[in-house]
Design a protein around this motif. Structure first.
Motif, PDB file in Angstrom:
ATOM      1  N   UNK A   1       0.927  -1.269   0.017  1.00  0.00           N
ATOM      2  CA  UNK A   1      -0.021  -0.123  -0.211  1.00  0.00           C
ATOM      3  C   UNK A   1       1.016   1.225   0.103  1.00  0.00           C
ATOM      4  N   UNK A   2       2.160   1.147   0.820  1.00  0.00           N
ATOM      5  CA  UNK A   2       2.720   2.401   0.896  1.00  0.00           C
ATOM      6  C   UNK A   2       3.625   2.657  -0.668  1.00  0.00           C
ATOM      7  N   UNK A   3       3.600   1.649  -1.657  1.00  0.00           N
ATOM      8  CA  UNK A   3       4.192   2.017  -2.863  1.00  0.00           C
ATOM      9  C   UNK A   3       3.263   2.142  -3.927  1.00  0.00           C
ATOM     10  N   UNK A   4       1.932   2.326  -3.765  1.00  0.00           N
ATOM     11  CA  UNK A   4       0.894   1.958  -4.974  1.00  0.00           C
ATOM     12  C   UNK A   4      -0.059   3.012  -4.213  1.00  0.00           C
ATOM     13  N   UNK A   5      -0.860   3.727  -5.461  1.00  0.00           N
ATOM     14  CA  UNK A   5      -1.910   4.317  -5.244  1.00  0.00           C
ATOM     15  C   UNK A   5      -3.247   3.594  -5.831  1.00  0.00           C
TER      16      UNK A   5
ATOM     17  N   UNK B   1      -6.816   0.498  -9.219  1.00  0.00           N
ATOM     18  CA  UNK B   1      -5.650   1.215  -8.785  1.00  0.00           C
ATOM     19  C   UNK B   1      -5.191   1.904 -10.095  1.00  0.00           C
ATOM     20  N   UNK B   2      -4.286   3.074  -9.817  1.00  0.00           N
ATOM     21  CA  UNK B   2      -3.533   3.608 -10.970  1.00  0.00           C
ATOM     22  C   UNK B   2      -2.499   2.702 -11.171  1.00  0.00           C
ATOM     23  N   UNK B   3      -2.415   2.367 -12.464  1.00  0.00           N
ATOM     24  CA  UNK B   3      -1.382   1.528 -12.847  1.00  0.00           C
ATOM     25  C   UNK B   3      -0.013   1.927 -12.226  1.00  0.00           C
ATOM     26  N   UNK B   4       0.790   0.854 -11.939  1.00  0.00           N
ATOM     27  CA  UNK B   4       2.270   1.386 -11.631  1.00  0.00           C
ATOM     28  C   UNK B   4       3.242   0.694 -12.553  1.00  0.00           C
TER      29      UNK B   4
ATOM     30  N   UNK C   1       1.103   7.203 -18.733  1.00  0.00           N
ATOM     31  CA  UNK C   1       1.662   7.675 -17.449  1.00  0.00           C
ATOM     32  C   UNK C   1       1.263   6.572 -16.474  1.00  0.00           C
ATOM     33  N   UNK C   2       2.313   6.339 -15.636  1.00  0.00           N
ATOM     34  CA  UNK C   2       2.310   5.408 -14.418  1.00  0.00           C
ATOM     35  C   UNK C   2       2.582   6.119 -13.081  1.00  0.00           C
ATOM     36  N   UNK C   3       1.968   5.424 -12.096  1.00  0.00           N
ATOM     37  CA  UNK C   3       1.703   6.066 -10.799  1.00  0.00           C
ATOM     38  C   UNK C   3       2.498   5.193  -9.677  1.00  0.00           C
ATOM     39  N   UNK C   4       3.393   5.824  -8.831  1.00  0.00           N
ATOM     40  CA  UNK C   4       3.952   5.106  -7.741  1.00  0.00           C
ATOM     41  C   UNK C   4       4.480   6.215  -6.597  1.00  0.00           C
ATOM     42  N   UNK C   5       4.082   5.550  -5.433  1.00  0.00           N
ATOM     43  CA  UNK C   5       4.470   6.392  -4.368  1.00  0.00           C
ATOM     44  C   UNK C   5       6.014   6.292  -3.977  1.00  0.00           C
ATOM     45  N   UNK C   6       6.628   7.588  -3.869  1.00  0.00           N
ATOM     46  CA  UNK C   6       8.087   7.367  -3.625  1.00  0.00           C
ATOM     47  C   UNK C   6       8.430   8.395  -2.874  1.00  0.00           C
ATOM     48  N   UNK C   7       9.733   8.590  -2.739  1.00  0.00           N
ATOM     49  CA  UNK C   7      10.446   9.818  -1.940  1.00  0.00           C
ATOM     50  C   UNK C   7      10.445  11.065  -2.993  1.00  0.00           C
ATOM     51  N   UNK C   8      11.008  12.164  -2.358  1.00  0.00           N
ATOM     52  CA  UNK C   8      10.717  13.583  -3.046  1.00  0.00           C
ATOM     53  C   UNK C   8      12.432  13.714  -3.376  1.00  0.00           C
TER      54      UNK C   8
END
Ligand code: PHE
Length: 403
Positions: free
Chosen positions: A95-99, A106-109, A131-138
């Motif tokens: 969950x912490x890596x995907x939307x 989900x939004x594709x990773x 477009x692909x979506x991943x939760x990550x650092x800034x």
């Protein structure tokens, strides 16, 4: 995540306890940078399509690879993971890596999520861009939305035959009980894999050289749940090894489940921002989202092959500020990065680093260093202080205790 519905690309989706798409993220879903004429990502996409479609003309017939670049990013978890044989407990599912839109969608990773469907629909050779979506650092090279291009090429046995030592006796599939080669999938023959690997690697070297000219490169062994064997390609760029793509021989199980058990094939996936940043010297990934003429006009070229060196139009000052707080319950770092992107003025944070971390009793404190830098204007010191104060207030609201 407290909304009861999520509005996404003109439709409402029910939210539930799995929902974690942020407001910041939702603003990016309709931009479609890879479809915007003369945008650097669109130019790189065009160059890749051109290379792939020119190289594989069969006796003047249509290009071998078809290209799809307008597939919706809203997919099921089955598409993103299960169909690609990603194990139930694999790290990439977190969950912490995907939307997640909700428990189903989900939004594709990654763009690889479309491969099974495309194959099932009858395609043997295709490219997809999106477009692909991943939760990550800034930081300067990470953004929660980026763009990928994926490619699949399938072969029937007769297509591999012509490259075989002894075409008449060539087999793509290993006989029952033949000695296992641990370097390949047990259902394949060593010769079939050698031929495909050669096809894959020469295609990719040709592609990368069409983008970067003659450059040093190396193949690195990799692991993906959907390919075996798997590789990554790195190129020597500015004296550093830069990973540009992942690839490998498609797991036969994917082909079996997509109704083409008698074919074999390879796949690759690459990140367009990564390539464009290197090709054009673009220093910050946030720039791709800029609507500033000073950025966009530098890519208005009459010919996609014209060399472009991006000229930074201003070197805006950066301002570093630290914040230390006792963590609220259930704190997750990627949650915090999304939180920062959500609560602060759009894209004013260039970088965030955990610089100190300690525990006392059952409490943990983190200290983060935030680098504030706008990509289109100067931030004054007062402005940075103000943004930073906002952050402190917001941290307090989620139960953090600022020290
Ligand atoms: N989907 C992989 C990624 O996002 C890349 C990849 C595609 C690897 C196809 C192998 C085959 O990193």
């Amino acid at each position: 995540s407290h909304l009861s519905t999520i509005r996404l690309l003109g439709r409402d989706y029910p939210a539930d306890e799995e929902t974690n798409v942020s407001a910041h993220l939702l603003k990016h879903t309709d931009r479609l940078l890879h479809l915007q004429k003369q945008h650097p990502l669109q130019i790189v996409k065009q160059r890749i399509v051109e290379n792939m479609q020119a190289k594989y003309l069969w006796n003047n017939r249509s290009p071998l690879f078809s290209h799809y670049d307008n597939i919706s990013p809203i997919v099921t978890r089955a598409q993103n993971f299960d169909e690609l044989l990603v194990p139930g407990d694999h790290v990439s599912r977190q969950r912490q890596d995907n939307y997640f839109i909700n428990k189903d969608l989900m939004l594709r990773a990654h763009m690889t999520c479309h491969d099974s469907d495309m194959i099932r629909s009858g395609l043997d050779c295709f490219l997809t861009t999106g477009d692909v979506y991943r939760r990550d650092t800034i930081d300067r090279t990470h953004y929660p939305v980026f763009h990928q291009m994926d490619c699949v090429r399938l072969f029937s046995t007769w297509e591999l035959e012509e490259f075989a030592q002894d075409p008449k006796n060539f087999k793509a599939f290993a006989d029952e009980g033949s000695p296992a080669d641990p370097n390949i999938q047990s259902c394949h023959t060593t010769e079939a894999v050698k031929i495909m690997e050669y096809s894959l690697k020469s295609t990719l070297i040709g592609l990368v050289q069409s983008l970067f000219g003659r450059c040093k490169y190396r193949w690195v062994e990799a692991t993906f749940p959907f390919t075996y064997p798997s590789f990554e390609l790195e190129i020597l760029y500015n004296d550093e090894w830069l990973e540009v793509l992942g690839c490998g021989i498609l797991m036969q199980d994917i082909l079996v489940k997509s109704a083409v058990p008698k074919k074999v094939g390879w796949a690759f996936g690459l990140g367009l921002e990564r390539l464009a940043m290197a090709m054009y010297n673009i220093p910050d990934i946030r720039l791709f989202w800029s609507e500033d003429e000073r950025f966009l006009k530098q890519f208005r070229v009459d010919n996609i092959h014209r060399p472009i060196k991006f000229e930074p139009y201003n070197n805006y000052t950066s301002r570093a500020r630290d914040i230390a707080f006792w963590l609220p319950a259930n704190f997750v770092e990627n949650d915090f990065y999304d939180f920062v992107r959500d609560k602060l003025p759009r894209d004013t944070v260039e970088d965030i680093k955990l610089i100190d971390n300690f525990s006392k009793g059952d409490r943990t404190s983190h200290c983060y260093r935030l680098t504030y830098r706008a990509w289109d204007r100067h931030l004054t010191s007062e402005e940075a202080n103000h943004i930073h104060d906002t952050l402190a207030t917001e941290v307090t609201k989620i139960g953090g205790v600022v020290r």
